[in-house]
Scaffold this motif. Structure first.
Motif, mmCIF file in Angstrom:
data_model
loop_
_atom_site.group_PDB
_atom_site.id
_atom_site.type_symbol
_atom_site.label_atom_id
_atom_site.label_comp_id
_atom_site.label_asym_id
_atom_site.label_seq_id
_atom_site.Cartn_x
_atom_site.Cartn_y
_atom_site.Cartn_z
ATOM 1 N N PHE A 150 0.865 -1.179 0.000
ATOM 2 C CA PHE A 150 0.000 0.000 0.000
ATOM 3 C C PHE A 150 0.902 1.230 0.000
ATOM 4 O O PHE A 150 2.121 1.113 0.188
ATOM 5 C CB PHE A 150 -0.965 -0.003 1.190
ATOM 6 C CG PHE A 150 -0.306 0.015 2.546
ATOM 7 C CD1 PHE A 150 -0.059 1.205 3.200
ATOM 8 C CD2 PHE A 150 0.058 -1.173 3.174
ATOM 9 C CE1 PHE A 150 0.544 1.221 4.449
ATOM 10 C CE2 PHE A 150 0.656 -1.169 4.434
ATOM 11 C CZ PHE A 150 0.900 0.032 5.068
ATOM 12 N N ASP A 197 5.401 3.926 10.864
ATOM 13 C CA ASP A 197 4.217 3.871 9.991
ATOM 14 C C ASP A 197 2.980 4.119 10.861
ATOM 15 O O ASP A 197 2.199 3.212 11.143
ATOM 16 C CB ASP A 197 4.163 2.505 9.289
ATOM 17 C CG ASP A 197 2.933 2.325 8.429
ATOM 18 O OD1 ASP A 197 2.301 3.341 8.069
ATOM 19 O OD2 ASP A 197 2.599 1.163 8.120
ATOM 20 N N GLU A 248 3.887 2.008 14.435
ATOM 21 C CA GLU A 248 4.428 0.800 13.792
ATOM 22 C C GLU A 248 5.900 1.054 13.490
ATOM 23 O O GLU A 248 6.228 1.806 12.570
ATOM 24 C CB GLU A 248 3.678 0.469 12.487
ATOM 25 C CG GLU A 248 2.232 0.038 12.689
ATOM 26 C CD GLU A 248 1.580 -0.493 11.409
ATOM 27 O OE1 GLU A 248 2.238 -0.544 10.362
ATOM 28 O OE2 GLU A 248 0.375 -0.838 11.488
ATOM 29 N N GLU A 291 9.381 0.425 11.913
ATOM 30 C CA GLU A 291 9.774 -0.304 10.692
ATOM 31 C C GLU A 291 11.158 0.113 10.190
ATOM 32 O O GLU A 291 11.546 1.271 10.302
ATOM 33 C CB GLU A 291 8.743 -0.045 9.571
ATOM 34 C CG GLU A 291 7.322 -0.297 10.054
ATOM 35 C CD GLU A 291 6.293 -0.503 8.975
ATOM 36 O OE1 GLU A 291 6.658 -0.589 7.793
ATOM 37 O OE2 GLU A 291 5.103 -0.577 9.348
ATOM 38 N N LYS A 336 -3.548 5.809 6.909
ATOM 39 C CA LYS A 336 -2.078 5.792 6.921
ATOM 40 C C LYS A 336 -1.459 7.114 6.509
ATOM 41 O O LYS A 336 -0.237 7.251 6.547
ATOM 42 C CB LYS A 336 -1.582 4.705 5.934
ATOM 43 C CG LYS A 336 -1.952 3.276 6.305
ATOM 44 C CD LYS A 336 -1.000 2.722 7.351
ATOM 45 C CE LYS A 336 -1.213 1.221 7.562
ATOM 46 N NZ LYS A 336 -0.246 0.681 8.550
HETATM 47 ZN ZN ZN Z 1 3.328 -0.694 8.633
#
Ligand code: ZN
Length: 212
Positions: free
Chosen positions: A39, A97, A65, A67, A114
């Motif tokens: 995405f 994220d 999140e 990452e 997001k």
């Molecule tokens: Zn993520």
């Protein structure tokens, strides 16, 4: 070597990989995908180390999140299996994220949940000549460890992801690939300080605020 992130840095796209750690897929009740689940996050969501993550009034549940992010150096299109992926990569950085989980669930499409402004902290710098096949990825909130994983636990590792994505869309210099998050995502509250810590890169630290 450490490269500073330029002031006017704006990637053409931020490609994200969902459910790339089996334990995180399980905690949200999802299966591990058979191919990378891709995405996009809007480039306008980018902020730097130290800048606030702003919780928008539209969401009741904003989560972190942690990452590992890949920063592209060269244009990459349709990379073959025998090509050296690393010559296309500038380096790696920490990426948060940030996700409005309630909106992600309600919309099904990930775009809105997001991509709010400030939902993509990156930094503190780009690490080059880094071996990233087995480094620790951690998220701490107010100093407390919430997420811990190792990149060796990724379902689809870095080289696979760059090849795979280059066959779906052309990767441009500066583009970011967020490689997925380990288990332990949790809610952020105004006043929190959220840190993404990656072994060999450093600590990305952002305060959390609510929009007035
Ligand atoms: Zn993520």
């Amino acid at each position: 070597m450490k490269i500073e992130i330029e002031k006017d840095y704006l990637p053409s796209k931020i490609v994200c990989v969902g459910r790339n750690y089996a334990d995180h897929a399980a905690e949200l009740g999802n299966e591990v995908p058979k191919a990378p689940l891709l995405f996009l996050k809007a480039p306008s969501s980018l902020v730097r180390n130290g800048e606030p993550i702003v919780i928008p009034p539209q969401s009741e549940r904003v989560e972190h999140e942690a990452e590992l992010a890949i920063v592209m150096k060269e244009r990459a299109k349709n990379l073959r299996d025998d090509e050296d992926v690393f010559k296309y990569i500038l380096g790696f950085t920490c990426l948060n994220d940030v996700t409005a989980r309630d909106i992600q669930r309600a919309d099904v499409q990930f775009t809105r949940g997001k991509s709010f402004d400030t939902f993509c902290p990156i930094g503190p710098h780009i690490g080059t000549d880094l071996e990233v096949s087995d480094v620790e990825v951690q998220c701490r909130v107010n100093g407390e460890i919430r997420q811990t994983g190792r990149t060796s636990q990724m379902v689809f590792p870095v080289e696979f992801l760059v090849r795979y994505i280059s066959r779906q869309m052309t990767l441009m210099p500066g583009d970011l690939i967020a490689t997925g998050t380990p288990a332990g995502v949790s809610k952020l509250e105004p006043g929190d300080v959220c840190e993404v810590v990656i072994e060999g890169i450093g600590t990305l630290s952002n305060p959390v605020e609510a929009k007035d």
